[in-house]
Design an enzyme around this catalytic site. Structure first.
Site, short mmCIF file in Angstrom:
data_model
loop_
_atom_site.label_atom_id
_atom_site.label_comp_id
_atom_site.label_asym_id
_atom_site.label_seq_id
_atom_site.Cartn_x
_atom_site.Cartn_y
_atom_site.Cartn_z
N HIS A 186 -16.60 -4.54 5.57
CA HIS A 186 -15.59 -4.61 4.50
C HIS A 186 -15.80 -5.78 3.55
O HIS A 186 -14.91 -6.16 2.80
CB HIS A 186 -14.17 -4.61 5.07
CG HIS A 186 -13.93 -3.41 5.93
ND1 HIS A 186 -13.92 -2.12 5.43
CD2 HIS A 186 -13.77 -3.27 7.27
CE1 HIS A 186 -13.75 -1.26 6.41
NE2 HIS A 186 -13.67 -1.92 7.55
N ARG A 218 -6.43 -9.04 -9.63
CA ARG A 218 -7.07 -10.33 -9.85
C ARG A 218 -8.37 -10.15 -10.62
O ARG A 218 -8.82 -9.03 -10.82
CB ARG A 218 -7.41 -10.95 -8.49
CG ARG A 218 -8.36 -10.05 -7.69
CD ARG A 218 -8.84 -10.67 -6.40
NE ARG A 218 -9.83 -9.84 -5.75
CZ ARG A 218 -9.57 -8.89 -4.87
NH1 ARG A 218 -8.32 -8.62 -4.51
NH2 ARG A 218 -10.55 -8.19 -4.33
N GLU A 237 -3.79 9.02 7.20
CA GLU A 237 -4.29 9.88 6.14
C GLU A 237 -5.58 10.58 6.57
O GLU A 237 -6.18 10.22 7.57
CB GLU A 237 -4.45 9.11 4.81
CG GLU A 237 -5.36 7.92 4.88
CD GLU A 237 -5.44 7.12 3.57
OE1 GLU A 237 -4.43 6.92 2.87
OE2 GLU A 237 -6.56 6.68 3.26
N LYS A 260 0.81 -1.22 0.00
CA LYS A 260 0.00 0.00 0.00
C LYS A 260 0.85 1.28 0.00
O LYS A 260 0.59 2.21 -0.76
CB LYS A 260 -0.91 0.05 1.23
CG LYS A 260 -1.91 -1.06 1.32
CD LYS A 260 -3.02 -0.96 0.29
CE LYS A 260 -3.27 -2.29 -0.36
NZ LYS A 260 -3.85 -3.31 0.52
C1 MV4 Z 1 -10.91 5.09 4.01
C2 MV4 Z 1 -12.16 5.57 4.42
C3 MV4 Z 1 -12.25 6.91 4.72
N1 MV4 Z 1 -11.15 7.70 4.64
N2 MV4 Z 1 -9.86 5.92 3.94
C4 MV4 Z 1 -12.02 0.45 3.98
C5 MV4 Z 1 -11.24 -0.70 3.40
C6 MV4 Z 1 -10.09 -0.13 2.71
N3 MV4 Z 1 -9.77 -0.82 1.51
C7 MV4 Z 1 -10.34 1.32 2.61
N4 MV4 Z 1 -11.44 1.64 3.49
C8 MV4 Z 1 -11.74 2.92 3.78
N5 MV4 Z 1 -10.71 3.81 3.69
C9 MV4 Z 1 -10.00 7.19 4.25
N6 MV4 Z 1 -8.94 7.99 4.19
C10 MV4 Z 1 -13.23 4.68 4.49
C11 MV4 Z 1 -13.02 3.35 4.19
C12 MV4 Z 1 -14.16 2.51 4.33
C13 MV4 Z 1 -14.75 1.89 3.22
C14 MV4 Z 1 -14.22 2.02 1.95
C15 MV4 Z 1 -14.79 1.40 0.86
C16 MV4 Z 1 -15.93 0.64 1.06
C17 MV4 Z 1 -16.47 0.47 2.31
C18 MV4 Z 1 -15.88 1.10 3.41
C19 MV4 Z 1 -16.44 0.92 4.67
C20 MV4 Z 1 -15.84 1.51 5.74
C21 MV4 Z 1 -14.71 2.30 5.58
#
Ligand code: MV4
Length: 501
Positions: free
Chosen positions: A235, A292, A200, A116
């Site tokens: 998630h 993938r 972040e 990442k």
């Molecule tokens: C975030 C976010 C808010 N702000 N990053 C969740 C899994 C990961 N792959 C990234 N995720 C998130 N990152 C910042 N800076 C909110 C999430 C997040 C989320 C993102 C996509 C789909 C569902 C989610 C559910 C909760 C939090």
């Protein structure tokens, strides 16, 4: 073209890939664990090999056994599906060394996008928008405090090794920062064996919008538009669709072009997905690359007319992409629901046992990517995804109607599934309006208790299941997966015809 491909996976995705190979005239090798002897993918493949005991570490994740299986059967390529070894750059590297084609990106690109922090750095250098925050892993708390002050609260702690929300913490106030970092590090350490975390800016109620990309081995990269995947629970995606209600044509082409550049910068080839977060003001940020074939790939297939498995195989063989960006277009609307063996009325506890009865939904624009059949025992060892229901229609409203009808028609008896839960999600007024953010499920379905099906429906289902089971008993269905019957018209003919009379 390849003559034989080994599918290093199980369940619905193995079945999907086997079908794609067979359509291309390519012979298929299934591998299976002892728990999967009677699984669907074993029955439909041309050959099948047992690779070990049920735990994935001793079977589907065991690299030497899978490479041996490919050598033993003469498979020239391995398709890893999703999960298991799909994004393991060491596995891709071993395949490269053994001169077996890994149907996926080259191992160097896979290594880069799997990290990442490294990919964040690479994207920033290439002017790809990333969420404001730290670009390196540091241990010093004072650097975190300083960075958080600079970008402003709320902030989010994330694990460098990342994925699945593990190690993630939201912090609204400086006094909570240090404990959040410590908790995030502990969680990251136990989940990934790597405790490094970074910080972040926290985006509130973002949407998860991802772009499908295809890259050949000759430097051509196209995107196949977006998938909206904001409907998630802890998630885990549960509903995906395309097009996204949040994009207009201008934003779509801007994000698509950015996705293409992400793949160019990464030196990526084969199919992949670029994930973005989209905030309320329509700012988008690169999140990560999924290297993938994804669970939700069918919605892209139905709206673009491109078979992604065929394209993966063709590009792995070395073919050039058969279309340019301006030859690709989206048509209509597609929605996918993931059918899990989980009990939505009991905190989504995985449910295992025998599938007593399966009635698949059918109809124009209805696709069912399925890994199960009536009579099969759902093992406890693996991800509980059973199947995917995907619909296509001319617009989103009709697609929702079709999905509801298909979910109503869909019957699985013997185990708990998410079918009824999904029906209520699709029927929710907010969903019907396209108001789907990542907080949709926690906001409206945090305490879903479900509705009981009517007595009349239950009775009809029971009668149908009894009838089906009676028919199965009459036809003497057997499940000898290990001794595959080779179909030959000559076996059913008498000796006199074999004698040429
Ligand atoms: C975030 C976010 C808010 N702000 N990053 C969740 C899994 C990961 N792959 C990234 N995720 C998130 N990152 C910042 N800076 C909110 C999430 C997040 C989320 C993102 C996509 C789909 C569902 C989610 C559910 C909760 C939090």
């Amino acid at each position: 073209m390849f003559k034989k491909i080994l599918i290093a996976n199980r369940g619905e995705i193995a079945a999907r890939i086997i079908r794609g190979c067979q359509e291309m005239g390519i012979s298929t090798v299934a591998v299976y664990s002892e728990a999967d002897r009677r699984s669907l993918h074993v029955q439909i493949a041309d050959e099948a090999l047992c690779i070990g005991p049920p735990p994935a570490a001793e079977s589907y994740l065991h690299m030497p056994k899978i490479i041996d299986a490919a050598k033993q059967t003469g498979a020239e390529a391995i398709h890893p599906g999703y999960g298991f070894l799909a994004e393991n750059f060491e596995f891709a590297r071993r395949c490269e060394k053994e001169k077996i084609v890994f149907i996926g990106p080259n191992s160097n690109a896979l290594e880069l996008v799997g990290d990442k922090l490294r990919s964040r750095q690479a994207m920033e250098k290439a002017d790809i928008p990333i969420i404001p925050g730290m670009k390196g892993a540091v241990q010093d708390i004072s650097v975190f405090i300083e960075e958080a002050r600079k970008i402003g609260y709320p902030v989010m702690i994330k694990a460098s090794a990342g994925g699945g929300g593990k190690g993630m913490r939201v912090v609204f106030d400086e006094k909570d920062l240090t404990p959040a970092i410590e908790a995030g590090m502990r969680e990251a350490k136990s989940a990934f064996g790597d405790e490094s975390v970074y910080l972040e800016k926290y985006l509130q109620e973002p949407r998860h919008v991802e772009f499908q990309v295809l890259a050949d081995n000759h430097g051509n990269v196209v995107h196949l538009f977006e998938r909206e995947c904001s409907i998630q629970r802890r998630h885990q995606k549960i509903v995906e669709e395309t097009p996204s209600q949040a994009l207009d044509p201008e934003l779509r082409s801007k994000m698509g072009e950015t996705a293409r550049r992400v793949m160019e910068v990464s030196g990526y080839n084969n199919a992949g997905t670029v994930e973005f977060l989209l905030d309320k003001n329509k700012n988008f940020y690169f999140l990560e690359v999924n290297a993938r074939l994804q669970v939700e790939h069918p919605v892209t297939e139905l709206t673009t007319g491109v078979d992604l498995v065929h394209q993966q195989i063709l590009t792995a063989w070395g073919e050039k992409l058969p279309f340019s960006q301006d030859e690709l277009a989206q048509k209509g609307h597609a929605i996918e629901c993931r059918i899990y063996a989980e009990d939505p009325q009991n905190n989504f506890l995985p449910s295992s046992g025998k599938v007593l009865y399966l009635k698949e939904p059918r109809g124009p624009g209805v696709r069912h990517d399925c890994g199960i059949y009536s009579g099969w025992d759902v093992p406890i060892f693996y991800d509980p995804i059973l199947a995917k229901l995907i619909v296509w229609a001319e617009n989103r409203d009709v697609a929702c109607q079709k999905m509801i009808k298909a979910l109503d028609d869909y019957v699985i008896l013997g185990i708990q599934t998410t079918i009824n839960f999904l029906r209520d999600v699709i029927d929710h007024p907010r969903f019907r309006k396209g108001e789907t953010t990542t907080s949709f499920i926690p906001d409206y379905f945090g305490d879903w208790a479900g509705k009981k099906a009517s007595d009349e429906k239950n009775q009809m289902i029971l009668v149908a299941a009894a009838f089906d089971s009676f028919q199965a008993s009459q036809s003497g269905t057997n499940f000898k997966a290990e001794k595959k019957q080779v179909y030959s018209p000559w076996l059913s003919l008498g000796r006199w015809r074999l004698g040429g009379k």
